[in-house]
Design a protein around this motif. Structure first.
Motif, PDB file in Angstrom:
ATOM      1  N   GLN A 101      47.157  41.242  29.927  1.00  0.00           N
ATOM      2  CA  GLN A 101      46.347  42.059  30.835  1.00  0.00           C
ATOM      3  C   GLN A 101      45.065  42.523  30.157  1.00  0.00           C
ATOM      4  OE1 GLN A 101      47.388  43.353  34.245  1.00  0.00           O
ATOM      5  NE2 GLN A 101      45.162  43.492  34.182  1.00  0.00           N
ATOM      6  N   LEU A 132      44.333  45.587  40.096  1.00  0.00           N
ATOM      7  CA  LEU A 132      44.927  45.284  41.396  1.00  0.00           C
ATOM      8  C   LEU A 132      43.861  45.444  42.462  1.00  0.00           C
ATOM      9  CD1 LEU A 132      47.237  48.243  42.542  1.00  0.00           C
ATOM     10  CD2 LEU A 132      45.455  48.444  40.832  1.00  0.00           C
ATOM     11  N   SER A 133      44.106  44.883  43.637  1.00  0.00           N
ATOM     12  CA  SER A 133      43.121  44.948  44.714  1.00  0.00           C
ATOM     13  C   SER A 133      43.140  46.325  45.371  1.00  0.00           C
ATOM     14  CB  SER A 133      43.417  43.877  45.757  1.00  0.00           C
ATOM     15  OG  SER A 133      44.589  44.228  46.497  1.00  0.00           O
ATOM     16  N   ARG A 167      46.128  46.621  47.815  1.00  0.00           N
ATOM     17  CA  ARG A 167      47.417  46.788  47.147  1.00  0.00           C
ATOM     18  C   ARG A 167      47.543  48.189  46.560  1.00  0.00           C
ATOM     19  NH1 ARG A 167      51.851  45.439  48.267  1.00  0.00           N
ATOM     20  NH2 ARG A 167      51.048  43.314  48.611  1.00  0.00           N
ATOM     21  N   TYR A 168      46.440  48.716  46.018  1.00  0.00           N
ATOM     22  CA  TYR A 168      46.453  50.074  45.472  1.00  0.00           C
ATOM     23  C   TYR A 168      46.855  51.077  46.554  1.00  0.00           C
ATOM     24  CZ  TYR A 168      44.608  54.406  43.438  1.00  0.00           C
ATOM     25  OH  TYR A 168      44.467  55.694  42.970  1.00  0.00           O
ATOM     26  N   ASN A 204      36.554  44.094  46.118  1.00  0.00           N
ATOM     27  CA  ASN A 204      37.829  43.600  45.590  1.00  0.00           C
ATOM     28  C   ASN A 204      37.673  43.071  44.180  1.00  0.00           C
ATOM     29  OD1 ASN A 204      38.952  44.209  48.050  1.00  0.00           O
ATOM     30  ND2 ASN A 204      39.191  42.085  48.721  1.00  0.00           N
ATOM     31  N   ARG A 205      36.626  42.298  43.943  1.00  0.00           N
ATOM     32  CA  ARG A 205      36.425  41.670  42.640  1.00  0.00           C
ATOM     33  C   ARG A 205      36.240  42.718  41.536  1.00  0.00           C
ATOM     34  NH1 ARG A 205      32.750  38.697  44.141  1.00  0.00           N
ATOM     35  NH2 ARG A 205      30.845  39.617  43.301  1.00  0.00           N
ATOM     36  N   ARG A 219      39.520  45.024  41.093  1.00  0.00           N
ATOM     37  CA  ARG A 219      40.593  44.331  40.388  1.00  0.00           C
ATOM     38  C   ARG A 219      40.279  44.195  38.899  1.00  0.00           C
ATOM     39  NH1 ARG A 219      44.776  41.101  41.960  1.00  0.00           N
ATOM     40  NH2 ARG A 219      44.051  41.006  44.121  1.00  0.00           N
TER      41      ARG A 219
END
Length: 268
Positions: A27, A257-258, A261-262, A248-249, A252
């Motif tokens: 990560q 995370l997007s 999703r968050y 989004n880019r 993330r």
């Protein structure tokens, strides 16, 4: 709110505090910042940290602490396993809990294996589906925060200076015009500096160009709006992202995370 899982990530909000547990391979996080005090306890892996121009390593048993607004990035080598728990704590909440008007961390790194394990256990309890266990976990986390603060050291003085006066003025200008970043010519004219001097000074004090700094602040503001429940498409429009995919880019890259999703993890 019960803890939620998205593969390697579990996330929950308990009152003012947000807690997370994450396990991942290789990560990496781009340079970014947070509105809150950030406490990260490393259970597995050797994180390489960049923090406001400083670099250091934090292995298993280490706790790293970051003040609001500090530019940070980090991660582990490709393919390396990494497991950590994180706490995101509003500075006013922690200061009031300890009887101070405001505070900031002094030392960004401490080796405290026992405290790391206790924090991990408390965060896991906070992420339980059982409401009573979550309350118990919140109590445990609150008590452990005092020990984290003792290890990190705190300053009770005025807020941390951003650096040269011109840099602070430019940061204020960029923050005020976050939805449409001024051109380099406009920045130089506003500050009565040459473009070269402006860029060199800003890079020296922040480690980023003015446009990069504005983008990380825009991404950080997006996180706050997402927490309030604003739709990602509306957040992208409000903060001047070209479109939602642009948001989004960057989101993330900064937070792993997007935006969608968050929000989904916080709602469960």
């Amino acid at each position: 709110m019960p803890g939620s899982s998205d593969g390697s990530l579990r996330l929950a909000r308990l009152g003012a505090i947000e807690v997370a547990s994450r396990a991942a391979l290789g990560q990496q996080f781009d340079k970014h910042s947070h509105d809150e005090l950030v406490i990260s306890a490393n259970l597995l892996g050797e994180e390489q940290v960049w923090l406001d121009g400083r670099t250091f390593s934090a292995g298993a048993g280490c706790i790293t602490t970051y003040n609001p607004g500090e530019i940070q990035s980090g991660g582990v080598l490709p393919g390396q396993p990494w497991h950590y728990v994180g706490l995101y704590v509003p500075v006013d909440y922690l200061a009031n809990s300890l009887g101070h008007e405001r505070l900031q961390f002094v030392r960004p790194w401490q080796y405290a294996p026992a405290l790391t394990s206790e924090l991990a256990a408390a965060v896991n309890t906070c992420l339980s589906d059982d409401a009573l266990l979550r309350e118990r976990g919140e109590e445990q986390v609150t008590l452990l925060l005092g020990r984290v603060v003792r290890g990190a050291g705190v300053s009770l003085a005025a807020p941390r200076e951003a650096g040269h006066l011109a840099v602070r003025r430019l940061q204020e200008l960029l923050a005020a015009r976050l939805e449409a970043t001024p051109s380099l010519d406009e920045m130089a004219t506003e500050l009565s500096l040459s473009k070269f001097h402006l860029l060199r000074s800003f890079q020296k004090h922040t480690g980023l160009s003015p446009r990069q700094w504005a983008m990380q602040l825009r991404t950080r503001r997006a996180q706050g709006l997402l927490r309030q429940g604003m739709a990602p498409s509306a957040v992208a429009h409000a903060l001047g992202f070209a479109d939602q995919s642009h948001l989004n880019r960057h989101f993330r890259a900064a937070y792993g995370l997007s935006p969608g999703r968050y929000q989904a993890l916080l709602r469960r």
